[in-house]
Design an enzyme around this catalytic site. Structure first.
Site, short mmCIF file in Angstrom:
data_model
loop_
_atom_site.label_atom_id
_atom_site.label_comp_id
_atom_site.label_asym_id
_atom_site.label_seq_id
_atom_site.Cartn_x
_atom_site.Cartn_y
_atom_site.Cartn_z
CG HIS A 58 -0.45 0.08 2.50
ND1 HIS A 58 -0.14 1.51 3.34
CD2 HIS A 58 -0.06 -0.70 3.47
CE1 HIS A 58 0.94 0.78 4.45
NE2 HIS A 58 0.37 -0.43 4.53
CG ASP A 168 3.08 0.55 8.09
OD1 ASP A 168 2.75 -0.18 6.97
OD2 ASP A 168 2.09 0.55 8.52
CD GLU A 196 -3.06 -1.35 5.33
OE1 GLU A 196 -3.06 -2.44 6.62
OE2 GLU A 196 -2.50 -0.40 5.96
CD GLU A 197 -1.50 1.72 7.84
OE1 GLU A 197 -2.08 1.63 8.90
OE2 GLU A 197 -0.32 2.04 7.36
CG HIS A 307 0.75 2.94 12.63
ND1 HIS A 307 -0.44 3.21 12.49
CD2 HIS A 307 1.82 2.54 11.83
CE1 HIS A 307 -1.16 2.18 11.62
NE2 HIS A 307 -0.11 1.52 10.75
#
Lengths: 333, 343
Positions: A58, A168, A196-197, A307
């Site tokens: 992603h 990420d 995606e998140e 994150h």
């Protein structure tokens, strides 16, 4: 490549900058490139094979979005994706198309009452201060709905590591991009997905479009090798190679799909570890349960402080994840 | 071959090993039990089993899930103690002192580290002891990623009540198998009896199966919670009062016309029934009804006490009545729903 990719701001739903950068990188290749209605970038490399392969990573990252502008010109916000709001006070951010600088305002320690010092800031009270003196002035530069990204640049630290935001999953994007650019004879579809998140939304649509037979999700996962974690149930370890998923909230990886990866790693003497943590979700579930079902495996690069604006990742892990993904493609050709 | 009573079917099914993701043993058992009773019997690549009964136009999918809750091994330490994580909605409290069984038959008990208070009990405090005297990871009989299920036999209680692990949803599987065996002759619609995988992880098997089979109607046969035990949360479903006709749960709102069809058939055939409004939990119909362009769906539930525990209890009469109701349903013409243009 990792520096370039991770420095781009691409909060879920606004992945344009990442997508255009990838398109630029791919412009001299003969690959068949499409962007679907959601914004997923789908790249078909080589010829069509009977059992279509899908690699997915992603493009989006976690961040914030502006929800209101108050009378004093301060910007209220809410998180986009999984963010620990306790780490936000005092951080530098940049927002909007012009990447305007700001800071997440926090009451100085001098002015805090004793009981205020003893607990984390209430997320409701946080705001972005971008130096505006009035609502009118703020409205000239900021809009409700503007995306907000961490204002940090990626740097190399230690002997093998990098520190920055959005590893990420720009690490995953980098692996896919390398496989598309390097000189190999592999036939596959790479999906650089959106959102995606906020619920693996892009991958769901991409999988329906591509209808693959086999899929490999290349992700970034939380490393748990920090001092406060209980070792017994620790997740993954930095510098121990790609983490092969057993299950997460979205998918139960079939023993066959998992076994294939393990066998490949062992055969090629590649390091690997299991992602022993069974929580959190990946795109694996969206892909595996699309159409009549797709045999899907998930492999991740371990990442500390994921994150957050200052994650740490190992290039050795990234390269070995790349090698494992390549081996997986070779096996299924 | 001697016809097996449904209680024996249920005993074999509930005692089989089948945590979500490893339903093979249950699948083989069901295939053997169905034998030649179905017109067509096939599997897909995710492990779902389809038993087809021929019929007229239109397709009905009736689903029961093969999988059960369980645990997954996430770590094996040097002393040979295993660490676990949940597979589906299973509480760590219910596991203390319980026996768990692996696919290869290895069996162990779950216990906990030192606790100052029961409130501290959580997954990281639990471990599984299968009798290892320390081992190197490579020659340990149990590996990271291996699954285990509860290890409990089916027991017949007073008043025809049955207690076992995995009533959820082997009871539903037993109902479907019994219905398949009883049916003879052509049906008004083709019926696909689906034995699905990974329901406990989020209705995953039914999702891809419904996409593949593309049914016109859906029905799930599963267990549901009851409100007839001491201080239980309010719920108007009791053991022994007949199958529960689902109105809603977290995964679907049953189509009113499908619900009406079920209720009308129950009335016509003097089958007792109860209405079920489940505030939490879902079932395969939740995945089926949002497949492709939408599939009008309903669900029939077998009332069950202590769902997701080692000792789930159902009433044999409810089971028998559920068989009857499902049998009547697949022998009926389902109502035309949608698809016709407004005049």
């Amino acid at each position: 490549m990792l520096k370039q990719l991770s420095n781009l701001d691409g909060i879920s739903g606004r992945e344009d900058l990442v997508r255009s950068h990838l398109l630029e990188c791919l412009k001299d290749t003969p690959h068949e490139i499409t962007v679907d209605s959601m914004g997923n970038l789908l790249v078909k490399k080589g010829k069509t094979i009977s059992e279509q392969l899908m690699l997915s990573a992603h493009m989006d990252e976690v961040g914030l979005t502006i929800t209101a502008i108050d009378k004093k010109g301060m910007l209220k916000f809410c998180p986009v994706g999984g963010i620990d709001t306790r780490i936000l006070p005092g951080l530098r951010v940049r927002f909007g198309a012009d990447r305007m600088p700001g800071v997440i305002g926090v009451k100085p320690i001098h002015l805090q009452k004793k009981n205020e010092q003893q607990k984390p800031f209430d997320p409701e009270t946080l705001y972005i201060d971008a130096g505006f003196s009035s609502e009118e002035e703020a409205c000239r530069w900021a809009n409700v709905g503007d995306y907000v990204a961490f204002d940090v640049d990626c740097i190399s630290i230690g002997t093998d590591c990098y520190r920055g935001k959005a590893f990420d999953n720009r690490a995953g994007c980098m692996i896919l991009l390398k496989l598309l650019l390097e000189d190999n004879k592999l036939n596959f579809c790479a999906a650089f997905t959106v959102q995606e998140e906020v619920g693996t939304r892009g991958a769901l649509i991409a999988a329906y479009n591509l209808k693959p037979h086999f899929a490999l999700v290349v992700e970034t996962t939380a490393a748990a090798d920090t001092p406060d974690n209980e070792k017994k149930v620790a997740g993954t370890v930095l510098g121990a190679g790609p983490a092969i998923s057993i299950m997460d909230r979205s998918i139960m990886v079939s023993p066959q799909a998992r076994g294939n990866l393990v066998a490949l790693a062992e055969k090629q003497s590649l390091p690997f570890q299991f992602r022993r943590f069974t929580g959190a979700g990946t795109e694996g579930g969206a892909i595996a349960h699309s159409g009549e079902g797709v045999e899907t495996a998930v492999v991740s690069v371990p990442c500390r402080y994921i994150h957050s604006p200052n994650s740490i990742i190992s290039m050795w892990d990234i390269n070995n994840t790349l090698n494992l993904a390549r081996a997986w493609l070779e096996k299924h050709q | 071959m001697k016809k097996m009573a449904i209680d024996d079917t249920l005993k074999k099914l509930t005692e089989a090993y089948g945590p979500s993701g490893e339903e093979e043993e249950v699948r083989l058992l069901i295939k053997e039990m169905i034998g030649s009773s179905a017109d067509n019997l096939y599997e897909d690549r995710t492990g779902n089993l389809y038993a087809i009964k021929n019929g007229g136009s239109g397709r009905v999918m009736v689903s029961a899930h093969m999988d059960e809750i369980g645990i997954i091994i996430i770590d094996v330490d040097k002393q040979g103690f295993l660490r676990l994580a949940p597979l589906g909605g299973i509480s760590p409290h219910l596991l203390v002192g319980q026996r768990l069984r692996f696919k290869d038959g290895s069996t162990g008990t779950v216990y906990h580290e030192k606790l100052n208070s029961w409130k501290e009990l959580d997954w990281p405090k639990l471990y599984l002891d299968i009798g290892l005297k320390g081992c190197a990871p490579d020659d340990c009989p149990v590996k990271i990623g291996d699954l285990a299920c509860l290890d409990q036999p089916l027991v017949k209680q007073h008043n025809g009540r049955l207690m076992a692990k995995a009533m959820d949803d082997r009871a539903g599987c037993a109902v479907l198998i019994e219905v398949i065996k009883r049916l003879s002759g052509d049906l008004p619609h083709e019926v696909c009896f689906l034995f699905s995988v990974q329901e406990e992880l989020g209705l995953r098997g039914a999702k891809t199966a419904a996409y593949r089979y593309d049914p016109d109607y859906g029905l799930a046969v599963d267990v549901t919670l009851v409100g007839d035990t001491p201080e239980s949360p309010t719920m108007a479903v009791s053991l022994g009062k007949g199958p529960a006709v689902k109105v809603r749960d977290s995964s679907l709102f049953c189509h009113p016309q499908v619900r009406k069809l079920i209720i009308d058939l129950a009335d016509e055939n003097s089958i007792p029934y109860q209405l079920e409004v489940l505030t939490r939990g879902g079932t395969d119909a939740g995945a089926i009804h949002v497949t492709r362009e939408g599939v009008p769906s309903g669900a029939i539930s077998i009332p069950c006490r202590y769902v997701h525990s080692p000792s789930e209890i159902i009433d044999g009469k409810d089971l028998e009545m559920t068989v009857l109701l499902v049998e009547k349903l697949v022998q009926s013409c389902w109502p035309q729903i949608g698809g016709s243009s407004l005049q």
